[in-house]
Design a protein around this motif. Structure first.
Motif, PDB file in Angstrom:
ATOM      1  N   GLN A 180       0.826  -1.213   0.000  1.00 35.83           N
ATOM      2  CA  GLN A 180       0.000   0.000   0.000  1.00 35.83           C
ATOM      3  C   GLN A 180       0.856   1.258   0.000  1.00 35.83           C
ATOM      4  O   GLN A 180       0.705   2.132  -0.869  1.00 35.83           O
ATOM      5  N   TYR A 181       1.793   1.363   0.965  1.00 35.31           N
ATOM      6  CA  TYR A 181       2.603   2.572   1.051  1.00 35.31           C
ATOM      7  C   TYR A 181       3.648   2.616  -0.059  1.00 35.31           C
ATOM      8  O   TYR A 181       4.083   3.709  -0.455  1.00 35.31           O
ATOM      9  N   GLY A 182       4.054   1.451  -0.566  1.00 37.47           N
ATOM     10  CA  GLY A 182       4.970   1.443  -1.704  1.00 37.47           C
ATOM     11  C   GLY A 182       4.326   2.026  -2.946  1.00 37.47           C
ATOM     12  O   GLY A 182       4.950   2.805  -3.671  1.00 37.47           O
ATOM     13  N   LEU A 183       3.053   1.667  -3.191  1.00 36.83           N
ATOM     14  CA  LEU A 183       2.336   2.237  -4.338  1.00 36.83           C
ATOM     15  C   LEU A 183       2.124   3.736  -4.160  1.00 36.83           C
ATOM     16  O   LEU A 183       2.265   4.513  -5.117  1.00 36.83           O
ATOM     17  N   GLN A 184       1.782   4.153  -2.937  1.00 36.52           N
ATOM     18  CA  GLN A 184       1.622   5.588  -2.682  1.00 36.52           C
ATOM     19  C   GLN A 184       2.942   6.332  -2.906  1.00 36.52           C
ATOM     20  O   GLN A 184       2.955   7.453  -3.429  1.00 36.52           O
ATOM     21  N   TYR A 185       4.039   5.708  -2.535  1.00 39.03           N
ATOM     22  CA  TYR A 185       5.347   6.328  -2.722  1.00 39.03           C
ATOM     23  C   TYR A 185       5.666   6.478  -4.206  1.00 39.03           C
ATOM     24  O   TYR A 185       6.142   7.532  -4.651  1.00 39.03           O
ATOM     25  N   LEU A 186       5.397   5.442  -4.983  1.00 38.46           N
ATOM     26  CA  LEU A 186       5.663   5.506  -6.423  1.00 38.46           C
ATOM     27  C   LEU A 186       4.775   6.543  -7.104  1.00 38.46           C
ATOM     28  O   LEU A 186       5.234   7.267  -8.000  1.00 38.46           O
ATOM     29  N   ILE A 187       3.505   6.630  -6.685  1.00 39.17           N
ATOM     30  CA  ILE A 187       2.601   7.626  -7.268  1.00 39.17           C
ATOM     31  C   ILE A 187       3.077   9.047  -6.930  1.00 39.17           C
ATOM     32  O   ILE A 187       3.059   9.944  -7.779  1.00 39.17           O
ATOM     33  N   GLY A 188       3.508   9.251  -5.675  1.00 39.13           N
ATOM     34  CA  GLY A 188       4.024  10.575  -5.295  1.00 39.13           C
ATOM     35  C   GLY A 188       5.357  10.885  -5.945  1.00 39.13           C
ATOM     36  O   GLY A 188       5.696  12.053  -6.147  1.00 39.13           O
ATOM     37  N   LEU A 189       6.114   9.832  -6.282  1.00 40.17           N
ATOM     38  CA  LEU A 189       7.424  10.037  -6.901  1.00 40.17           C
ATOM     39  C   LEU A 189       7.309  10.366  -8.385  1.00 40.17           C
ATOM     40  O   LEU A 189       8.234  10.953  -8.961  1.00 40.17           O
ATOM     41  N   LEU A 190       6.187  10.014  -9.000  1.00 40.26           N
ATOM     42  CA  LEU A 190       6.031  10.195 -10.440  1.00 40.26           C
ATOM     43  C   LEU A 190       6.165  11.657 -10.876  1.00 40.26           C
ATOM     44  O   LEU A 190       6.930  11.956 -11.807  1.00 40.26           O
ATOM     45  N   PRO A 191       5.457  12.631 -10.239  1.00 41.63           N
ATOM     46  CA  PRO A 191       5.643  14.038 -10.690  1.00 41.63           C
ATOM     47  C   PRO A 191       7.054  14.555 -10.451  1.00 41.63           C
ATOM     48  O   PRO A 191       7.550  15.380 -11.227  1.00 41.63           O
ATOM     49  N   ILE A 192       7.731  14.074  -9.393  1.00 47.99           N
ATOM     50  CA  ILE A 192       9.106  14.494  -9.148  1.00 47.99           C
ATOM     51  C   ILE A 192      10.017  13.972 -10.258  1.00 47.99           C
ATOM     52  O   ILE A 192      10.887  14.685 -10.762  1.00 47.99           O
ATOM     53  N   TYR A 193       9.795  12.731 -10.649  1.00 45.85           N
ATOM     54  CA  TYR A 193      10.599  12.143 -11.719  1.00 45.85           C
ATOM     55  C   TYR A 193      10.348  12.846 -13.054  1.00 45.85           C
ATOM     56  O   TYR A 193      11.285  13.122 -13.805  1.00 45.85           O
ATOM     57  N   GLN A 194       9.079  13.141 -13.325  1.00 47.99           N
ATOM     58  CA  GLN A 194       8.750  13.823 -14.581  1.00 47.99           C
ATOM     59  C   GLN A 194       9.372  15.208 -14.628  1.00 47.99           C
ATOM     60  O   GLN A 194       9.862  15.650 -15.677  1.00 47.99           O
ATOM     61  N   ARG A 195       9.361  15.926 -13.508  1.00 47.13           N
ATOM     62  CA  ARG A 195       9.968  17.252 -13.479  1.00 47.13           C
ATOM     63  C   ARG A 195      11.480  17.164 -13.643  1.00 47.13           C
ATOM     64  O   ARG A 195      12.096  18.008 -14.283  1.00 47.13           O
ATOM     65  N   PHE A 196      12.084  16.117 -13.071  1.00 49.15           N
ATOM     66  CA  PHE A 196      13.530  15.948 -13.203  1.00 49.15           C
ATOM     67  C   PHE A 196      13.908  15.629 -14.650  1.00 49.15           C
ATOM     68  O   PHE A 196      14.949  16.069 -15.146  1.00 49.15           O
ATOM     69  N   GLN A 197      13.050  14.857 -15.317  1.00 45.57           N
ATOM     70  CA  GLN A 197      13.329  14.499 -16.705  1.00 45.57           C
ATOM     71  C   GLN A 197      13.080  15.674 -17.657  1.00 45.57           C
ATOM     72  O   GLN A 197      13.787  15.830 -18.646  1.00 45.57           O
ATOM     73  N   ASN A 198      12.068  16.477 -17.339  1.00 47.21           N
ATOM     74  CA  ASN A 198      11.701  17.599 -18.208  1.00 47.21           C
ATOM     75  C   ASN A 198      11.652  18.888 -17.391  1.00 47.21           C
ATOM     76  O   ASN A 198      10.581  19.338 -16.984  1.00 47.21           O
ATOM     77  N   PRO A 199      12.814  19.465 -17.067  1.00 42.40           N
ATOM     78  CA  PRO A 199      12.827  20.690 -16.248  1.00 42.40           C
ATOM     79  C   PRO A 199      12.201  21.861 -16.988  1.00 42.40           C
ATOM     80  O   PRO A 199      12.237  21.945 -18.215  1.00 42.40           O
ATOM     81  N   ARG A 200      11.616  22.746 -16.177  1.00 39.26           N
ATOM     82  CA  ARG A 200      11.016  23.958 -16.748  1.00 39.26           C
ATOM     83  C   ARG A 200      12.081  25.042 -16.849  1.00 39.26           C
ATOM     84  O   ARG A 200      12.926  25.187 -15.966  1.00 39.26           O
ATOM     85  N   LYS A 201      12.019  25.814 -17.916  1.00 40.17           N
ATOM     86  CA  LYS A 201      12.981  26.886 -18.113  1.00 40.17           C
ATOM     87  C   LYS A 201      12.661  28.045 -17.186  1.00 40.17           C
ATOM     88  O   LYS A 201      11.513  28.340 -16.896  1.00 40.17           O
ATOM     89  N   ARG A 202      13.717  28.675 -16.703  1.00 38.00           N
ATOM     90  CA  ARG A 202      13.538  29.834 -15.822  1.00 38.00           C
ATOM     91  C   ARG A 202      12.934  31.001 -16.581  1.00 38.00           C
ATOM     92  O   ARG A 202      13.274  31.249 -17.745  1.00 38.00           O
ATOM     93  N   LYS A 203      12.044  31.692 -15.901  1.00 38.36           N
ATOM     94  CA  LYS A 203      11.416  32.870 -16.515  1.00 38.36           C
ATOM     95  C   LYS A 203      12.358  34.062 -16.365  1.00 38.36           C
ATOM     96  O   LYS A 203      12.870  34.347 -15.283  1.00 38.36           O
ATOM     97  N   THR A 204      12.563  34.772 -17.438  1.00 40.16           N
ATOM     98  CA  THR A 204      13.397  35.976 -17.402  1.00 40.16           C
ATOM     99  C   THR A 204      12.515  37.206 -17.377  1.00 40.16           C
ATOM    100  O   THR A 204      11.595  37.359 -18.178  1.00 40.16           O
ATOM    101  N   GLN A 205      12.785  38.049 -16.428  1.00 37.35           N
ATOM    102  CA  GLN A 205      11.979  39.268 -16.273  1.00 37.35           C
ATOM    103  C   GLN A 205      12.680  40.418 -16.998  1.00 37.35           C
ATOM    104  O   GLN A 205      13.846  40.728 -16.737  1.00 37.35           O
ATOM    105  N   ASN A 206      11.986  41.028 -17.947  1.00 39.47           N
ATOM    106  CA  ASN A 206      12.532  42.169 -18.665  1.00 39.47           C
ATOM    107  C   ASN A 206      12.357  43.444 -17.847  1.00 39.47           C
ATOM    108  O   ASN A 206      11.343  43.631 -17.163  1.00 39.47           O
ATOM    109  N   ALA A 207      13.324  44.312 -17.923  1.00 38.17           N
ATOM    110  CA  ALA A 207      13.233  45.573 -17.188  1.00 38.17           C
ATOM    111  C   ALA A 207      12.157  46.439 -17.801  1.00 38.17           C
ATOM    112  O   ALA A 207      11.994  46.484 -19.023  1.00 38.17           O
ATOM    113  N   PRO A 208      11.368  47.137 -16.984  1.00 39.11           N
ATOM    114  CA  PRO A 208      10.288  47.962 -17.536  1.00 39.11           C
ATOM    115  C   PRO A 208      10.839  49.093 -18.390  1.00 39.11           C
ATOM    116  O   PRO A 208      11.851  49.707 -18.068  1.00 39.11           O
ATOM    117  N   ALA A 209      10.152  49.344 -19.487  1.00 36.19           N
ATOM    118  CA  ALA A 209      10.598  50.415 -20.403  1.00 36.19           C
ATOM    119  C   ALA A 209      10.395  51.773 -19.756  1.00 36.19           C
ATOM    120  O   ALA A 209       9.435  52.010 -19.036  1.00 36.19           O
TER     121      ALA A 209
END
Length: 227
Positions: free
Chosen positions: A192-221
């Motif tokens: 039971q807790y092993g399956l819960q652990y794998l389910i909770g680990l899935l979004p962490i693994y997906q984020r590690f495999q496909n990292p999001r690019k940092r947002k760059t803030q442009n200076a106001p004109a």
């Protein structure tokens, strides 16, 4: 319809097997022992049985040395570098923190379901120098008793099944420890807790495999200057 009843019977049988506890007995003294028992099956994990020594074969003729191949970079290290480049070191630490938090939470949940059937710990302290031996005795007591109390609280071990003793003998030159413990846990809890652990680990693994690019803030004109 018959096939459905057979399938339900198999599922109920598997559920029954998962409800039967597994017993684990560990010991530490001159050697480390570890036994696992499930129903009438008993396995000795430690010390591992000695394997028969293979017969010596005649050594082959020496071969020419091959050129050393260049070591390939570690795939995990490369992915970690790519993640840091994409989300920064703070994003990487947040990911590691989420992984450690999830692991610790599920580990504590499993430990809480473990039943400590028996616990016997005996520690003998000593040493050639009396002052150092007394200090060591105090340090061991300050470490062993609080840690054991936390363990007994998590595993709900009754007072009749736990024995802890820390002694000091100035005639003993080398301190030693003797431990005997027996625990039981239902396989269903681990599943039971092993399956819960794998389910909770899935979004962490997906984020590690496909990292999001940092947002760059442009200076106001700047505002146009009025003449």
């Amino acid at each position: 319809m018959i096939a459905l009843w057979i399938l339900l019977g198999i599922l109920l049988f598997l559920l029954l097997l998962l409800l039967i506890p597994v017993y684990i007995r560990a010991g530490y003294g001159e050697t480390v022992t570890l036994d696992v028992q499930y129903l009438f099956l008993k396995f000795r994990l430690l010390p591992a049985p000695e394997k028969p020594k293979p017969e010596k074969k005649p050594e082959p003729a020496p071969k020419q040395e091959k050129k050393t191949e260049e070591k390939k970079p570690n795939a995990m290290t490369e992915k970690a570098k790519r993640f840091i480049n994409a989300e920064g070191f703070s994003g990487f630490m947040q990911l590691v923190g989420g992984f450690l938090k999830l692991t610790a939470t599920q580990a504590v949940r499993i430990i809480r379901k473990i039943r400590l059937r028996d616990f016997d710990l005996y520690v003998m302290t000593g040493g050639e120098d009396a002052a150092e031996a007394a200090i060591l005795y105090g340090q061991v007591c300050a470490l062993v008793y609080p840690a054991a109390e936390v363990l007994f609280t998590l595993t709900k071990c009754g007072k009749r099944h736990r024995r802890i003793s820390v002694d000091l003998d100035y005639n003993v030159k080398t301190p030693y420890v003797q431990l005997s413990a027996a625990v039981s846990i239902r396989p269903l809890v681990v599943v039971q807790y092993g399956l819960q652990y794998l389910i909770g680990l899935l979004p962490i693994y997906q984020r590690f495999q496909n990292p999001r690019k940092r947002k760059t803030q442009n200076a106001p004109a700047g505002k146009p200057v009025r003449n």
